[in-house]
Design an enzyme around this catalytic site. Structure first.
Site, mmCIF file in Angstrom:
data_model
loop_
_atom_site.group_PDB
_atom_site.id
_atom_site.type_symbol
_atom_site.label_atom_id
_atom_site.label_comp_id
_atom_site.label_asym_id
_atom_site.label_seq_id
_atom_site.Cartn_x
_atom_site.Cartn_y
_atom_site.Cartn_z
ATOM 1 N N HIS A 1 -32.353 9.046 14.456
ATOM 2 C CA HIS A 1 -33.160 8.064 15.165
ATOM 3 C C HIS A 1 -33.883 7.125 14.220
ATOM 4 C CE1 HIS A 1 -35.268 6.560 18.654
ATOM 5 N NE2 HIS A 1 -36.407 6.686 18.006
ATOM 6 N N SER B 1 0.822 -1.221 0.000
ATOM 7 C CA SER B 1 0.000 0.000 0.000
ATOM 8 C C SER B 1 0.852 1.265 0.000
ATOM 9 C CB SER B 1 -0.886 0.036 1.239
ATOM 10 O OG SER B 1 -1.590 -1.154 1.373
ATOM 11 N N GLU C 1 9.272 -5.378 -6.626
ATOM 12 C CA GLU C 1 8.463 -6.177 -5.697
ATOM 13 C C GLU C 1 8.784 -7.651 -5.953
ATOM 14 O OE1 GLU C 1 6.077 -5.935 -3.038
ATOM 15 O OE2 GLU C 1 6.430 -8.091 -3.232
ATOM 16 N N CYS D 1 -5.804 -7.184 5.327
ATOM 17 C CA CYS D 1 -7.101 -6.515 5.490
ATOM 18 C C CYS D 1 -8.177 -6.961 4.500
ATOM 19 C CB CYS D 1 -6.953 -4.998 5.322
ATOM 20 S SG CYS D 1 -5.379 -4.351 5.846
ATOM 21 N N GLU E 1 -9.554 -11.267 15.592
ATOM 22 C CA GLU E 1 -10.393 -11.221 14.389
ATOM 23 C C GLU E 1 -10.606 -12.618 13.816
ATOM 24 O OE1 GLU E 1 -9.416 -6.707 12.779
ATOM 25 O OE2 GLU E 1 -8.391 -8.375 11.831
ATOM 26 N N GLU F 1 -26.800 7.066 17.797
ATOM 27 C CA GLU F 1 -27.412 8.269 18.380
ATOM 28 C C GLU F 1 -27.033 8.409 19.860
ATOM 29 O OE1 GLU F 1 -31.821 8.351 19.115
ATOM 30 O OE2 GLU F 1 -31.756 6.372 18.200
ATOM 31 N N LYS G 1 -9.146 -10.713 4.715
ATOM 32 C CA LYS G 1 -9.699 -10.844 6.074
ATOM 33 C C LYS G 1 -11.134 -10.328 6.117
ATOM 34 C CE LYS G 1 -9.723 -7.611 8.637
ATOM 35 N NZ LYS G 1 -8.675 -7.025 9.450
ATOM 36 N N CYS H 1 -1.727 -5.986 2.974
ATOM 37 C CA CYS H 1 -3.128 -5.568 3.105
ATOM 38 C C CYS H 1 -4.002 -6.221 2.046
ATOM 39 C CB CYS H 1 -3.220 -4.048 3.019
ATOM 40 S SG CYS H 1 -4.911 -3.460 2.973
HETATM 41 P P1 NDP Z 1 -0.204 -7.629 18.004
HETATM 42 O O1 NDP Z 1 1.137 -7.115 18.322
HETATM 43 O O2 NDP Z 1 -1.368 -6.726 17.941
HETATM 44 O O3 NDP Z 1 -0.596 -8.806 19.011
HETATM 45 C C1 NDP Z 1 0.276 -9.851 19.302
HETATM 46 C C2 NDP Z 1 -0.380 -10.722 20.339
HETATM 47 O O4 NDP Z 1 0.399 -11.879 20.568
HETATM 48 C C3 NDP Z 1 -0.492 -10.025 21.688
HETATM 49 O O5 NDP Z 1 -1.697 -10.435 22.270
HETATM 50 C C4 NDP Z 1 0.720 -10.548 22.440
HETATM 51 O O6 NDP Z 1 0.540 -10.596 23.824
HETATM 52 C C5 NDP Z 1 0.790 -11.959 21.931
HETATM 53 N N1 NDP Z 1 2.132 -12.514 21.986
HETATM 54 C C6 NDP Z 1 3.296 -11.920 21.624
HETATM 55 N N2 NDP Z 1 4.334 -12.767 21.800
HETATM 56 C C7 NDP Z 1 3.825 -13.914 22.295
HETATM 57 C C8 NDP Z 1 4.383 -15.152 22.676
HETATM 58 N N3 NDP Z 1 5.689 -15.378 22.603
HETATM 59 N N4 NDP Z 1 3.552 -16.120 23.145
HETATM 60 C C9 NDP Z 1 2.230 -15.892 23.245
HETATM 61 N N5 NDP Z 1 1.636 -14.742 22.885
HETATM 62 C C10 NDP Z 1 2.429 -13.764 22.426
HETATM 63 O O7 NDP Z 1 0.013 -8.420 16.647
HETATM 64 P P2 NDP Z 1 -0.949 -8.970 15.538
HETATM 65 O O8 NDP Z 1 -0.144 -10.050 14.904
HETATM 66 O O9 NDP Z 1 -2.303 -9.305 16.064
HETATM 67 O O10 NDP Z 1 -1.119 -7.722 14.558
HETATM 68 C C11 NDP Z 1 0.011 -7.026 14.041
HETATM 69 C C12 NDP Z 1 -0.373 -5.632 13.642
HETATM 70 O O11 NDP Z 1 -1.137 -5.659 12.458
HETATM 71 C C13 NDP Z 1 -1.224 -4.893 14.659
HETATM 72 O O12 NDP Z 1 -0.490 -4.264 15.641
HETATM 73 C C14 NDP Z 1 -1.956 -3.916 13.790
HETATM 74 O O13 NDP Z 1 -1.231 -2.725 13.700
HETATM 75 C C15 NDP Z 1 -2.039 -4.583 12.442
HETATM 76 N N6 NDP Z 1 -3.393 -5.073 12.164
HETATM 77 C C16 NDP Z 1 -4.451 -4.214 12.107
HETATM 78 C C17 NDP Z 1 -5.723 -4.667 11.860
HETATM 79 C C18 NDP Z 1 -6.860 -3.712 11.827
HETATM 80 O O14 NDP Z 1 -6.647 -2.511 11.738
HETATM 81 N N7 NDP Z 1 -8.107 -4.170 11.927
HETATM 82 C C19 NDP Z 1 -6.000 -6.081 11.628
HETATM 83 C C20 NDP Z 1 -4.834 -6.904 11.713
HETATM 84 C C21 NDP Z 1 -3.597 -6.407 11.972
HETATM 85 P P3 NDP Z 1 0.776 -9.315 24.777
HETATM 86 O O15 NDP Z 1 -0.440 -8.450 24.595
HETATM 87 O O16 NDP Z 1 0.830 -9.927 26.127
HETATM 88 O O17 NDP Z 1 2.034 -8.693 24.345
#
Ligand code: NDP
Length: 452
Positions: A435, A14, A35, A48, A182, A440, A51, A43
């Site tokens: 409404h 993107s 690329e 995205c 998600e 609202e 998904k 994305c």
């Molecule tokens: P995140 O960083 O959001 O979440 C990672 C999760 O994994 C956390 O719950 C973390 O726990 C857990 N975790 C990390 N390390 C370990 C481990 N060793 N063992 C067990 N659990 C662990 O990453 P995502 O992969 O979900 O998403 C990446 C990014 O992609 C997001 O930050 C976001 O910016 C983007 N994204 C946005 C979306 C949207 O806008 N709708 C949709 C999908 C992705 P803890 O909380 O304890 O650290």
């Protein structure tokens, strides 16, 4: 000194595609882009877009019951993964074509291969060809990472979940962030028995606590086995299944285990070390507010910089880069008050500070209401939605808005404008309600439920 190009972009996601197209199309710059994988990046190809299509697919299962309650004589049927997946692949191919055409139509030359930087103005393609450019923009994105533990190689990530040969009977999803939460909703909605492990006390760490709590409750209500304070100890192959030993002492077997435990920037092996481009703790490229690295001709945008990892932010960073470098108008990237949606079921839309963050910063009033929305309530459902505003006592400004409801992503885009403009609670109050809609409630909450 003359260069082959004014700009060479590495990465066709993107951010990279937007920067290349705007630089070439709007400023007449001579631009190339490399690329190594598919155009459109995470994305469009493995994030995205597919998904959201899977969210749509998964939501129909709940609609059948609702429709029956509204008098429709329809019966739930089976979900045909192959039919859906075939259409998904076709749609992603179409979108990739759109991205390729955008580049072509704007006069950007593209190379379907990996590129690395060999000096501040030279890029080397995988076939050994070298190209020079006045500016180099790195927009290589990120990738999912699975932690190392016994059996971790048995796990898939979000990259593979879009291409399952068949839907599993059951799945374990590990992680409590956007992606894990998600996909728990998606898989559950598609009829897969779904378990989610999260190592901490509540999923979606960092978001408003009340909102996270409601989402987790509703996910459980929808049938997802969300196990908090639980992590995987080891995984072993057991025939077609994966046997998972967990920290809570349980042992279960799953057809598929998906890890969504965070993402890492794609900044290795592109020649940055030799040039002295600074990297951060996670390996991200360190840039200033103009996305410039310590090497003045090299810039980086998007997930590879690990600032705010969202597509619209990468696009903004790409536009600000072009504005700064090619239009002579230095434009820092504004990362304040970014509205965002999380496509859990129920969906969440959020902008600004959580109650906890705001209370740590200043005195606040909290306005919140939780209720059964009309459509679900009529159908006999017990699902609840949440509307919440965090207001500064000193300035009356709305510091945060959090919505957990069907369509919350659509709502927060609009509420985000008001919050970004600095709207006060009284501005919300003097806006007449629409409404009867769920949103609202955002303009009809009269009394704070608490101050902090
Ligand atoms: P995140 O960083 O959001 O979440 C990672 C999760 O994994 C956390 O719950 C973390 O726990 C857990 N975790 C990390 N390390 C370990 C481990 N060793 N063992 C067990 N659990 C662990 O990453 P995502 O992969 O979900 O998403 C990446 C990014 O992609 C997001 O930050 C976001 O910016 C983007 N994204 C946005 C979306 C949207 O806008 N709708 C949709 C999908 C992705 P803890 O909380 O304890 O650290």
């Amino acid at each position: 000194m003359s260069f082959d190009y004014d700009l060479f972009v590495i990465g066709g996601g993107s951010g990279g595609v937007r920067a290349a197209r705007v630089a070439a199309g709007e400023t007449g710059a001579k631009v190339a882009l490399a690329e190594e994988d598919r155009y459109g990046g995470t994305c469009v190809i493995r994030g995205c877009v597919p998904k959201k299509l899977m969210v749509f697919a998964s939501e129909f299962s709940g609609m059948v019951g609702d429709a029956q309650a509204f008098g429709w004589d329809i019966r739930p049927g089976g979900f045909d993964w192959n039919l859906f997946h075939g259409k998904l692949v076709t749609e992603l191919d179409r979108l990739e074509g759109v991205y390729r055409n955008i580049l072509k139509n704007n006069g950007v030359e593209s190379f379907d291969q990996r590129a690395r930087v060999v000096d501040p103005h030279t890029v080397e393609l995988a076939d050994g060809t070298r190209k020079t450019a006045k500016h180099i923009l790195i927009a290589t994105g990120g990738r999912p990472v699975v932690p190392e533990f016994p059996g971790s190689d048995l796990a898939i990530t979000s990259n593979e979940i879009f291409h399952l040969e068949k839907l599993p009977e059951n799945i374990l999803i590990v992680g409590g962030g956007y992606i894990a939460s998600e996909f728990a909703g998606i898989m559950n909605g598609l009829g897969v028995k779904t378990t989610q492990f999260y190592r901490g006390p509540q999923i979606l760490r960092g978001f408003d606590e009340e909102a996270r709590g409601l989402i987790c409750d509703e996910m459980r209500q929808n049938g997802i086995d969300v196990r908090l304070e639980t992590n995987v100890v080891e995984m072993t192959k057991a025939g077609d299944k994966i046997r998972v030993k967990a920290t809570d002492g349980s042992e279960d077997q799953f057809d598929v285990v998906m890890y969504a435990t965070g993402r890492a920037p794609n900044a290795d092996d592109i020649g940055l070390e030799a040039l002295g481009v600074e990297r951060g703790r996670k390996g991200e490229i360190i840039v200033d507010e103009y996305s410039q690295t310590g090497v003045p001709s090299i810039y980086a945008i998007g997930d590879v910089t690990d600032r705010v990892n969202l597509t619209p932010v990468a696009i903004r960073e790409g536009m600000a880069f072009v504005e700064t470098v090619f239009k002579g108008n230095p434009t820092p990237v504004d990362h304040e008050l970014i509205p965002t949606a999380i496509f859990t079921q129920p969906e969440m839309g959020t902008v600004g500070l959580s109650e906890e963050e705001a209370a740590a910063q200043e005195s606040i009033e909290v306005y919140t209401t939780s209720f059964k929305p009309m459509q679900k309530s009529f159908a006999g459902g017990s699902q609840k939605v949440l509307m919440k505003l965090i207001v500064s006592q000193a300035t009356r400004k709305v510091l945060g808005c959090h919505i957990v409801a069907p369509g919350a992503g659509e709502m927060i885009q609009l509420a985000g404008i008001a919050v970004k403009m600095g709207a006060t609670k009284e501005d919300f109050d003097r806006t007449v309600a629409v409404h009867p809609v769920m949103a609202e409630e955002l303009v009809t909450m009269r009394q704070p439920v608490r101050t902090a």
